[in-house]
Motif scaffolding. Structure first.
Motif, PDB file in Angstrom:
ATOM      1  N   GLY A  83       0.811  -1.208   0.000  1.00 10.77           N
ATOM      2  CA  GLY A  83       0.000   0.000   0.000  1.00 10.77           C
ATOM      3  C   GLY A  83       0.846   1.260   0.000  1.00 10.77           C
ATOM      4  O   GLY A  83       2.036   1.241   0.311  1.00 10.77           O
ATOM      5  N   ALA A  84       0.229   2.343  -0.339  1.00 10.35           N
ATOM      6  CA  ALA A  84       0.943   3.610  -0.485  1.00 10.35           C
ATOM      7  C   ALA A  84       1.386   4.200   0.841  1.00 10.35           C
ATOM      8  O   ALA A  84       2.337   4.967   0.889  1.00 10.35           O
ATOM      9  CB  ALA A  84       0.060   4.615  -1.219  1.00 10.35           C
ATOM     10  N   ASP A  85       0.714   3.841   1.926  1.00 11.19           N
ATOM     11  CA  ASP A  85       1.029   4.470   3.208  1.00 11.19           C
ATOM     12  C   ASP A  85       2.006   3.668   4.059  1.00 11.19           C
ATOM     13  O   ASP A  85       2.221   3.969   5.220  1.00 11.19           O
ATOM     14  CB  ASP A  85      -0.251   4.723   3.998  1.00 11.19           C
ATOM     15  CG  ASP A  85      -0.985   3.439   4.340  1.00 11.19           C
ATOM     16  OD1 ASP A  85      -0.690   2.389   3.734  1.00 11.19           O
ATOM     17  OD2 ASP A  85      -1.863   3.493   5.213  1.00 11.19           O
ATOM     18  N   ARG A 100       9.294  10.490  -5.691  1.00  9.54           N
ATOM     19  CA  ARG A 100       8.082  10.655  -4.888  1.00  9.54           C
ATOM     20  C   ARG A 100       8.314  11.666  -3.770  1.00  9.54           C
ATOM     21  O   ARG A 100       9.434  11.880  -3.321  1.00  9.54           O
ATOM     22  CB  ARG A 100       7.665   9.319  -4.253  1.00  9.54           C
ATOM     23  CG  ARG A 100       7.521   8.137  -5.190  1.00  9.54           C
ATOM     24  CD  ARG A 100       6.257   8.117  -6.011  1.00  9.54           C
ATOM     25  NE  ARG A 100       5.028   8.237  -5.275  1.00  9.54           N
ATOM     26  CZ  ARG A 100       4.302   7.231  -4.815  1.00  9.54           C
ATOM     27  NH1 ARG A 100       4.714   6.002  -4.972  1.00  9.54           N
ATOM     28  NH2 ARG A 100       3.163   7.457  -4.192  1.00  9.54           N
ATOM     29  N   ARG A 150       7.575   8.201   5.255  1.00  7.03           N
ATOM     30  CA  ARG A 150       6.390   7.650   4.609  1.00  7.03           C
ATOM     31  C   ARG A 150       6.101   8.460   3.344  1.00  7.03           C
ATOM     32  O   ARG A 150       6.195   9.679   3.355  1.00  7.03           O
ATOM     33  CB  ARG A 150       5.213   7.758   5.577  1.00  7.03           C
ATOM     34  CG  ARG A 150       3.982   7.024   5.149  1.00  7.03           C
ATOM     35  CD  ARG A 150       2.882   7.129   6.198  1.00  7.03           C
ATOM     36  NE  ARG A 150       3.239   6.617   7.496  1.00  7.03           N
ATOM     37  CZ  ARG A 150       2.984   5.387   7.920  1.00  7.03           C
ATOM     38  NH1 ARG A 150       2.371   4.540   7.135  1.00  7.03           N
ATOM     39  NH2 ARG A 150       3.328   5.008   9.121  1.00  7.03           N
ATOM     40  N   VAL A 151       5.761   7.768   2.262  1.00 13.17           N
ATOM     41  CA  VAL A 151       5.436   8.440   1.005  1.00 13.17           C
ATOM     42  C   VAL A 151       4.142   9.226   1.182  1.00 13.17           C
ATOM     43  O   VAL A 151       3.188   8.738   1.787  1.00 13.17           O
ATOM     44  CB  VAL A 151       5.291   7.415  -0.148  1.00 13.17           C
ATOM     45  CG1 VAL A 151       4.743   8.077  -1.406  1.00 13.17           C
ATOM     46  CG2 VAL A 151       6.615   6.748  -0.449  1.00 13.17           C
ATOM     47  N   GLU A 152       4.120  10.430   0.671  1.00 11.01           N
ATOM     48  CA  GLU A 152       2.923  11.262   0.670  1.00 11.01           C
ATOM     49  C   GLU A 152       2.151  11.002  -0.626  1.00 11.01           C
ATOM     50  O   GLU A 152       2.746  10.947  -1.704  1.00 11.01           O
ATOM     51  CB  GLU A 152       3.299  12.750   0.721  1.00 11.01           C
ATOM     52  CG  GLU A 152       3.887  13.191   2.038  1.00 11.01           C
ATOM     53  CD  GLU A 152       2.838  13.289   3.122  1.00 11.01           C
ATOM     54  OE1 GLU A 152       1.976  14.185   3.036  1.00 11.01           O
ATOM     55  OE2 GLU A 152       2.884  12.460   4.043  1.00 11.01           O
ATOM     56  N   ILE A 153       0.870  10.870  -0.525  1.00 12.51           N
ATOM     57  CA  ILE A 153       0.030  10.651  -1.696  1.00 12.51           C
ATOM     58  C   ILE A 153      -0.153  11.990  -2.406  1.00 12.51           C
ATOM     59  O   ILE A 153      -0.511  12.990  -1.791  1.00 12.51           O
ATOM     60  CB  ILE A 153      -1.357  10.096  -1.294  1.00 12.51           C
ATOM     61  CG1 ILE A 153      -1.216   8.863  -0.427  1.00 12.51           C
ATOM     62  CG2 ILE A 153      -2.198   9.833  -2.518  1.00 12.51           C
ATOM     63  CD1 ILE A 153      -0.621   7.675  -1.096  1.00 12.51           C
ATOM     64  N   GLU A 154       0.107  11.981  -3.713  1.00  9.79           N
ATOM     65  CA  GLU A 154      -0.074  13.192  -4.529  1.00  9.79           C
ATOM     66  C   GLU A 154      -1.143  12.898  -5.568  1.00  9.79           C
ATOM     67  O   GLU A 154      -0.944  12.067  -6.445  1.00  9.79           O
ATOM     68  CB  GLU A 154       1.227  13.567  -5.235  1.00  9.79           C
ATOM     69  CG  GLU A 154       2.339  13.968  -4.298  1.00  9.79           C
ATOM     70  CD  GLU A 154       3.588  14.321  -5.054  1.00  9.79           C
ATOM     71  OE1 GLU A 154       3.729  15.502  -5.443  1.00  9.79           O
ATOM     72  OE2 GLU A 154       4.409  13.408  -5.282  1.00  9.79           O
ATOM     73  N   PHE A 155      -2.268  13.569  -5.475  1.00 10.56           N
ATOM     74  CA  PHE A 155      -3.364  13.302  -6.392  1.00 10.56           C
ATOM     75  C   PHE A 155      -3.270  14.073  -7.705  1.00 10.56           C
ATOM     76  O   PHE A 155      -3.783  13.639  -8.713  1.00 10.56           O
ATOM     77  CB  PHE A 155      -4.706  13.609  -5.725  1.00 10.56           C
ATOM     78  CG  PHE A 155      -5.019  12.666  -4.618  1.00 10.56           C
ATOM     79  CD1 PHE A 155      -5.405  11.367  -4.889  1.00 10.56           C
ATOM     80  CD2 PHE A 155      -4.901  13.052  -3.300  1.00 10.56           C
ATOM     81  CE1 PHE A 155      -5.682  10.472  -3.873  1.00 10.56           C
ATOM     82  CE2 PHE A 155      -5.180  12.175  -2.276  1.00 10.56           C
ATOM     83  CZ  PHE A 155      -5.573  10.885  -2.564  1.00 10.56           C
TER      84      PHE A 155
END
Length: 165
Positions: A83-85, A100, A150-155
């Motif tokens: 998962g992304a988080d 990222r 932790r990777v930050e989600i970029e929409f």
């Protein structure tokens, strides 16, 4: 889960995961009422697709049915990607995060959000976004300075491929 059971499951499942061109990231066993849940986390350089996880799940299920690794109790098997988080904890996690945006909690209690540019054995080269119209700046962080990452989600970020087109 006991270390012995974890090691036994890892030894049993690692060849199946490797044969699927994936890496075994984590094995978790937890209780869900009367049943146990066996969660297998896999990943690769290109990520783990849903089809790859489903195929691997069938192979793992067959292998576990052949052995007594899970004992006689019922269990639910789940094979998934991290998962992304997922926290970045291994060198390969940082390498996969190149390009990222990552939020770092530093050992000195500071916090930093920056884009990962390169990764080597000692640390990470970053591009720290500029504030209020300023240009981004370069920064290097040694792995020893990182408490958590932790990777930050970029929409709304465009991929490099989209930008080049």
């Amino acid at each position: 889960m006991s270390t012995t059971q974890s090691e036994r499951l890892r030894g049993l499942l690692e060849p199946l995961v490797s044969a699927a061109d994936l890496e075994l990231e984590e094995i978790e066993i937890s209780r869900a009422g009367r049943r146990r849940q066996l969660r297998i986390i896999v990943d690769s350089e290109d990520g783990a697709t849903l089809d790859a996880c489903a195929e691997l799940s069938r192979a793992i299920s067959a292998k576990l049915d052949e052995t007594d690794a899970m004992g006689e109790d019922e269990y639910v098997l789940e094979v998934s990607s991290p998962g992304a988080d997922r926290p970045l904890t291994e060198h390969r996690h940082y390498a996969r995060a190149v390009g990222r945006l990552v939020r770092f909690q530093l050992q000195d209690a500071g916090e930093l959000t920056a884009r990962v540019l390169t990764v080597d054995d000692e640390g990470v080269d970053l591009e720290v976004p500029g504030v209020k119209g300023r240009k981004p700046t370069a920064r290097r962080i040694a792995f020893a300075e990182i408490a958590k990452a932790r990777v930050e989600i970029e929409f709304n970020r465009k991929d490099k491929k989209e930008e080049e087109a």
